[in-house]
Design an enzyme around this catalytic site. Structure first.
Site, PDB file in Angstrom:
ATOM      1  N   HIS A 105      40.276  34.400  41.303  1.00  0.00           N
ATOM      2  CA  HIS A 105      41.415  35.137  40.944  1.00  0.00           C
ATOM      3  C   HIS A 105      42.357  33.848  40.123  1.00  0.00           C
ATOM      4  O   HIS A 105      43.401  33.822  40.107  1.00  0.00           O
ATOM      5  CB  HIS A 105      42.590  35.315  42.119  1.00  0.00           C
ATOM      6  N   HIS A 175      46.691  43.242  43.692  1.00  0.00           N
ATOM      7  CA  HIS A 175      46.092  43.325  44.832  1.00  0.00           C
ATOM      8  C   HIS A 175      46.892  43.831  45.863  1.00  0.00           C
ATOM      9  O   HIS A 175      47.205  43.140  47.066  1.00  0.00           O
ATOM     10  CB  HIS A 175      45.894  41.754  45.051  1.00  0.00           C
ATOM     11  N   GLU A 310      41.202  47.541  43.666  1.00  0.00           N
ATOM     12  CA  GLU A 310      41.655  46.639  42.625  1.00  0.00           C
ATOM     13  C   GLU A 310      40.745  47.110  41.447  1.00  0.00           C
ATOM     14  O   GLU A 310      39.556  46.462  41.072  1.00  0.00           O
ATOM     15  CB  GLU A 310      41.092  44.981  43.140  1.00  0.00           C
TER      16      GLU A 310
END
Length: 346
Positions: A105, A175, A310
């Protein structure tokens, strides 16, 4: 209706706002300028009772200390980049290795702890913007905007755009952790989940893609027909595909804007359908949560108490040539759309 409320103040004194969207038909969403976080979504059940179906925190400090990116926009590149490095135009870029030698991420430079600017808010929408100067190791700058719109038919539409100054990988997602029974409920085992995918991207023990695109048929990853989540997780736990639950990227069937996944809670009757134009979707079942800390409204969040859809490009696509190309060229834009559609089904 959109309402803008001061939620807190960043350490540098910058205000953080909560933007409340209400369709006045039983659905409400709260969006924070911090991280573009979806803080809550309230929607009705089969008896007309309203509950918040998104995991979250009560205050700004809790979000700043929260490592799970809960509800946040993730960028510049969501998911994993192997070895925390990639090569673009014969130059190697090195990123933070924050996950077992890999970059997850975008490391500490991800957008979850960045405060977006509230650009505008209309009757049913709010637009947030962020200038990403590439301090996390990515080339050039990215001007990011995220538009949230709550429709009368109980859909939260999330539209992403990134305009870049240099060629760079871009992969944006959200998320958000969902529990259709209500965010404080500890169980989701009887919730049914369907994912419209015939294939998944195979990965190693660290969730790094091997480059193989394999069929879900004959594996515990096959969710083409809706099945109880607890049953699916139990089958997965006895297999080589287990990461403590689901943490897998699915290749969503079809092209263009289409249905990617659905979930249903038999207790409340609430149903969620996920639509997207993205090629993939990481399905994650909150495997890291442990129920120790107190969260929004004092709730404890144990393992597998929620799930994430996601929508995204494939993990490590920047290093695997036959995956969908994540590179946005100099002066170009990346645009993608995801919708979370809520309803009640018996």
């Amino acid at each position: 209706m959109c309402e803008k409320i001061l939620f807190g103040t960043m350490p540098d004194g910058e205000p953080v706002y909560l933007c409340r969207l209400d369709n006045r038909r039983g659905t409400r969403a709260e969006i924070l300028s911090l991280g573009g976080i979806i803080r809550g979504i309230w929607t009705v059940d089969r008896n007309g009772n309203t509950a918040d179906v998104v995991l979250g925190q009560d205050n700004l400090q809790a979000y700043l200390e929260n490592p799970s990116c809960s509800g946040a926009v993730i960028g510049r590149v969501a998911n994993r980049i192997s070895g925390g490095r990639f090569t673009l135009s014969d130059r190697e870029y090195r990123l933070e290795q924050n996950d077992r030698g890999n970059c997850l991420h975008s490391g500490s430079g991800n957008y979850a702890a960045r405060n977006f600017k509230v650009e505008e808010s209309g009757e049913d929408e709010v637009v947030l913007s962020l200038r990403d100067a590439g301090k996390d190791g990515f080339p050039g700058e990215a001007a990011v905007t995220v538009r949230y719109q709550l429709t009368e038919d109980h859909t939260l539409r999330v539209a992403y755009r990134a305009d870049v100054s240099e060629a760079t990988p871009v992969n944006l997602t959200n998320h958000c952790y969902f529990n259709l029974g209500g965010h404080g409920r500890p169980e989701t085992g009887d919730h049914t989940v369907m994912i419209r995918a015939d294939y998944y991207t195979a990965a190693d023990e660290n969730c790094i893609p091997t480059g193989e695109i394999l069929q879900v048929e004959g594996t515990p990853l096959d969710l083409r027909q809706a099945r109880p989540l607890g049953e699916a997780i139990e089958e997965l736990s006895e297999s080589r595909w287990d990461y403590g639950g689901f943490d897998h990227n699915y290749v969503i069937a079809g092209r263009g804007f289409r249905l990617a996944a659905a979930a249903w809670d038999p207790g409340s009757g609430r149903k969620l359908e996920v639509y997207t134009d993205a090629p993939g979707m990481q399905f994650y079942t909150a495997n890291h949560l442990n129920g120790v800390s107190k969260n929004k409204e004092g709730a404890s969040y144990p393992k597998h108490c929620a799930y994430c859809f996601e929508t995204q490009n494939f993990p490590d696509a920047v290093n695997i040539g036959h995956f969908p190309n994540p590179i946005v060229m100099e002066g170009g834009s990346m645009v993608t759309l995801t919708e979370f559609r809520f309803s009640v089904a018996d």
